[in-house]
Design an enzyme around this catalytic site. Structure first.
Site, PDB file in Angstrom:
ATOM      1  N   THR A  55       0.830  -1.206   0.000  1.00  0.00           N
ATOM      2  CA  THR A  55       0.000   0.000   0.000  1.00  0.00           C
ATOM      3  C   THR A  55       0.865   1.256   0.000  1.00  0.00           C
ATOM      4  O   THR A  55       0.588   2.217  -0.718  1.00  0.00           O
ATOM      5  CB  THR A  55      -0.959   0.001   1.209  1.00  0.00           C
ATOM      6  OG1 THR A  55      -1.787  -1.169   1.129  1.00  0.00           O
ATOM      7  CG2 THR A  55      -1.825   1.243   1.243  1.00  0.00           C
ATOM      8  N   CYS A  56       1.920   1.224   0.779  1.00  0.00           N
ATOM      9  CA  CYS A  56       2.806   2.381   0.901  1.00  0.00           C
ATOM     10  C   CYS A  56       3.502   2.691  -0.428  1.00  0.00           C
ATOM     11  O   CYS A  56       3.618   3.853  -0.822  1.00  0.00           O
ATOM     12  CB  CYS A  56       3.858   2.121   1.976  1.00  0.00           C
ATOM     13  SG  CYS A  56       3.169   1.557   3.545  1.00  0.00           S
TER      14      CYS A  56
END
Length: 181
Positions: A55-56
């Site tokens: 996600t990052c």
């Protein structure tokens, strides 16, 4: 930490390129303080569980990087990405992501994250102590707005994402532009 609170005073252990060091790895240690990053500036700080994580790396960091000019148009001087990772990891991630706008802050020991009240255990993923995902608008060292993902707890089974997204932070800045102008 809450809106109106001063961010924690910490010293961050960073590695910076310095050609005077010479050799194949011309970097040196440089201490940076909270004041170095936040004093006299209006910034977006976002913190996440780990460099190189899905996600990052796919959404949050690239979104802030690509949206930098939109944030600057709303009075933001800098955008900082923080993680409970050491400077070696954060610097390599910045290179891997091709960052030119967002600057990374290594909170290797989690000192700042703990003082923010955002340190959680991620032992269920083999991460150890990490940051809960959040973003903040920090104006001269004072938290102006805070965007914390819901469900903060140790060993959370999911990785909530939305509240601290670049789109949500930018929306807040636009909606509150007249209040801070």
């Amino acid at each position: 930490m809450n809106v109106g609170d001063r961010i924690p005073a910490c010293t961050f252990k960073t590695r910076v390129r310095d050609e005077s060091v010479g050799g194949p790895n011309p970097f040196r240690w440089q201490d940076m303080t909270s004041d170095d990053y936040f004093a006299g500036k209006r910034v977006v700080l976002f913190s996440l569980p780990g460099a190189f994580t899905p996600t990052c790396s796919t959404y949050q960091l690239p979104g802030f990087e690509k949206g930098f000019s939109d944030f600057a148009a709303q009075g933001i001087d800098e955008i900082y990405c923080m993680s409970v990772n050491d400077s070696f990891v954060m610097n390599k991630w910045a290179i891997d992501q091709g960052l030119t706008n967002v600057k990374v802050i290594p909170d290797g020991s989690g000192e700042f994250t703990k003082a923010m009240g955002m340190l959680v255990a991620k032992d269920n993923l083999g991460f150890g102590a990490r940051s809960w995902r959040y973003a903040a608008i920090v104006n001269d060292g004072v938290i102006e707005a805070l965007f914390v993902e819901p469900g903060m707890c140790d060993n959370h089974g999911e990785d909530p994402y939305g509240e601290s997204s670049p789109e949500n932070v930018l929306k807040w800045l636009k909606e509150n532009a007249t209040a801070t102008a």
